[in-house]
Design an enzyme around this catalytic site. Structure first.
Site, PDB file in Angstrom:
ATOM      1  N   ALA A  91       0.826  -1.202   0.000  1.00 28.09           N
ATOM      2  CA  ALA A  91       0.000   0.000   0.000  1.00 28.09           C
ATOM      3  C   ALA A  91       0.864   1.258   0.000  1.00 28.09           C
ATOM      4  O   ALA A  91       2.022   1.245   0.420  1.00 28.09           O
ATOM      5  CB  ALA A  91      -0.912   0.004   1.223  1.00 28.09           C
ATOM      6  N   SER A 118      -1.994  -3.119  -5.143  1.00 29.41           N
ATOM      7  CA  SER A 118      -2.818  -3.121  -3.936  1.00 29.41           C
ATOM      8  C   SER A 118      -4.090  -2.307  -4.115  1.00 29.41           C
ATOM      9  O   SER A 118      -4.097  -1.259  -4.763  1.00 29.41           O
ATOM     10  CB  SER A 118      -2.014  -2.550  -2.769  1.00 29.41           C
ATOM     11  OG  SER A 118      -2.822  -2.399  -1.612  1.00 29.41           O
ATOM     12  N   TYR A 141      -8.751  -6.066  -1.416  1.00 31.64           N
ATOM     13  CA  TYR A 141      -9.220  -6.106  -0.031  1.00 31.64           C
ATOM     14  C   TYR A 141     -10.738  -6.077  -0.051  1.00 31.64           C
ATOM     15  O   TYR A 141     -11.350  -5.219  -0.704  1.00 31.64           O
ATOM     16  CB  TYR A 141      -8.700  -4.907   0.772  1.00 31.64           C
ATOM     17  CG  TYR A 141      -7.325  -5.097   1.368  1.00 31.64           C
ATOM     18  CD1 TYR A 141      -7.073  -6.125   2.268  1.00 31.64           C
ATOM     19  CD2 TYR A 141      -6.285  -4.236   1.038  1.00 31.64           C
ATOM     20  CE1 TYR A 141      -5.810  -6.304   2.822  1.00 31.64           C
ATOM     21  CE2 TYR A 141      -5.025  -4.392   1.588  1.00 31.64           C
ATOM     22  CZ  TYR A 141      -4.798  -5.427   2.478  1.00 31.64           C
ATOM     23  OH  TYR A 141      -3.546  -5.603   3.023  1.00 31.64           O
ATOM     24  N   THR A 167      -6.697 -10.799  -0.440  1.00 29.58           N
ATOM     25  CA  THR A 167      -5.965 -10.954   0.822  1.00 29.58           C
ATOM     26  C   THR A 167      -6.959 -11.303   1.914  1.00 29.58           C
ATOM     27  O   THR A 167      -7.919 -10.571   2.154  1.00 29.58           O
ATOM     28  CB  THR A 167      -5.213  -9.663   1.177  1.00 29.58           C
ATOM     29  OG1 THR A 167      -4.202  -9.428   0.195  1.00 29.58           O
ATOM     30  CG2 THR A 167      -4.554  -9.770   2.543  1.00 29.58           C
ATOM     31  N   LYS A 240      -4.524 -14.889  -0.729  1.00 27.83           N
ATOM     32  CA  LYS A 240      -3.229 -14.547  -0.134  1.00 27.83           C
ATOM     33  C   LYS A 240      -3.365 -14.456   1.376  1.00 27.83           C
ATOM     34  O   LYS A 240      -4.257 -13.783   1.894  1.00 27.83           O
ATOM     35  CB  LYS A 240      -2.735 -13.203  -0.679  1.00 27.83           C
ATOM     36  CG  LYS A 240      -1.382 -12.762  -0.124  1.00 27.83           C
ATOM     37  CD  LYS A 240      -0.945 -11.456  -0.754  1.00 27.83           C
ATOM     38  CE  LYS A 240       0.428 -11.035  -0.257  1.00 27.83           C
ATOM     39  NZ  LYS A 240       0.421 -10.663   1.185  1.00 27.83           N
ATOM     40  N   HIS A 264       1.832 -12.178   5.868  1.00 27.89           N
ATOM     41  CA  HIS A 264       1.681 -10.734   5.678  1.00 27.89           C
ATOM     42  C   HIS A 264       2.929  -9.981   6.141  1.00 27.89           C
ATOM     43  O   HIS A 264       2.845  -8.874   6.677  1.00 27.89           O
ATOM     44  CB  HIS A 264       0.445 -10.221   6.430  1.00 27.89           C
ATOM     45  CG  HIS A 264      -0.261  -9.083   5.749  1.00 27.89           C
ATOM     46  ND1 HIS A 264      -1.421  -9.234   5.053  1.00 27.89           N
ATOM     47  CD2 HIS A 264       0.049  -7.761   5.653  1.00 27.89           C
ATOM     48  CE1 HIS A 264      -1.816  -8.064   4.574  1.00 27.89           C
ATOM     49  NE2 HIS A 264      -0.934  -7.145   4.918  1.00 27.89           N
TER      50      HIS A 264
END
Length: 367
Positions: A91, A118, A141, A167, A240, A264
């Site tokens: 990010a 991202s 996300y 993710t 992920k 992560h």
């Protein structure tokens, strides 16, 4: 006034490894940016474990092998890669360099790699795709409303992204004490460009309710959402953040096309295993039904070789390329990727591997 030096326009002769880029980056990143980029959760034990896990494995050298004509190319979900190494979704890359994600994506595709963009990129996903001049993947996300999640997915499809990576291990942020002590804040010019005006808001909580359980986790995705997402796109779908054997099996059962074994970068839950520690058992459970990738702790070409020997098809790097971005922009990222490719080729040649198909656990010294 920023406490960071400006990016370099040429590579110094003593900059020859990922560790060198980390050393240089300490001068080219502001203290505020370092608090975000280099921090990990709690006591940062899982972050440290990612690095030490690679060091514990030894390589088995081989001599007199005929490796003429060798290479480390890999085909992966429609990507033709010069090496099995991609840039992880990170990010707010404008914290590291004014060109942010555009520079990183351009550098990756210029040297035959690719990047996972991202959701929290500081540049719109369409602009990154245009700058890359090569295929990219989109990291998603999950958003509290399915329609916003679907809009992001459709934007990525329209911009030509080749895969979507959800993710799943960060439904809420980890407790990163380094960030807290530094009172980290995003500068006004750095924000989630793909989510303008859509800051995640918690549902109204009643007295005695938990912000974690009744707030963040109430909005987090569940397995039924994976089934729904699978129906929304024909792009390859990867998850992920898998460390559990049970979750790896459930992912395959829910029709995902690939799994990224990852903790992560140690940034969410501390004291979970290193990604590399979890990889062999997950590889045994998945048994080749879908490709596995690995994220976390890769700093050398020999690390890539070890990850492939233990069951990965490719690896991702995060912090190292952000360090390179801070030091020298696109030039730095391209240079770092070249370094890692050359290190991988050397490690392959000296363990008797002509191509990636030759890599298996025989390249590892028995433990």
């Amino acid at each position: 006034m920023s406490d960071a030096l400006p990016p370099l326009d040429r590579i110094p002769p003593d900059l020859v490894s990922a560790a060198d880029y980390q050393r240089y980056a300490s001068r080219h990143l502001s203290a505020n940016a370092r608090a975000y980029i280099d921090s990990a959760a709690a006591d940062e034990l899982s972050h440290a474990a990612n690095l030490s896990a690679f060091a514990r494995w030894r390589l088995q050298s081989r001599v007199l092998a005929d490796v003429r004509g060798g290479h480390c190319r890999r085909e992966l979900f429609g990507l033709s890669l010069s090496h099995p190494l991609l840039l992880a979704p990170v990010a707010y890359q404008k914290l590291a360099h004014a060109d942010g994600e555009r520079a990183a994506a351009y550098a990756a595709t210029a040297v035959g790699s690719s990047m996972l963009v991202s959701t929290l990129a500081s540049t719109p996903l369409e602009e990154i795709a245009a700058a890359a001049q090569g295929p990219l993947w989109f990291q998603l996300y999950w958003q509290p409303q399915r329609d916003i999640t679907l809009q992001l997915l459709q934007r990525a499809e329209a911009a030509g992204y080749r895969a979507v990576v959800l993710t799943v291990d960060a439904p809420l942020a980890g407790v990163r004490n380094v960030e807290q002590r530094a009172t980290f804040q995003l500068p006004a010019a750095v924000y989630a460009a793909n989510l303008p005006g859509q800051a995640m808001a918690l549902p109204a909580l009643q007295h005695g309710q938990s912000a974690v359980f009744d707030g963040f986790m109430a909005q987090a995705p569940r397995w039924e959402d994976i089934a729904w997402l699978r129906q929304q796109t024909r792009l390859p779908l990867l998850l992920k953040g898998i460390l559990s054997l049970q979750d790896a099996e459930l992912a395959v059962q829910h029709g995902v096309d690939g799994i990224i074994v990852s903790n992560h970068g140690g940034r969410v839950l501390d004291t979970v295993p290193a990604s590399l520690e979890a990889l062999p058992a997950i590889a045994a459970v998945v048994a080749g039904r879908v490709p596995l990738l690995l994220d976390g702790g890769v700093r050398r070409g020999s690390d890539i070789l070890k990850a492939l020997a233990l069951g990965a098809q490719a690896v991702l790097i995060g912090r190292p390329f952000v360090h390179a971005l801070a030091v020298a922009g696109a030039l730095g990222v391209a240079h770092l990727l070249r370094i890692l490719q050359e290190e991988l080729e050397v490690a392959m040649a000296l363990t008797g591997c002509r191509t990636l198909d030759d890599i298996d656990q025989r390249v590892l010294w028995p433990q």
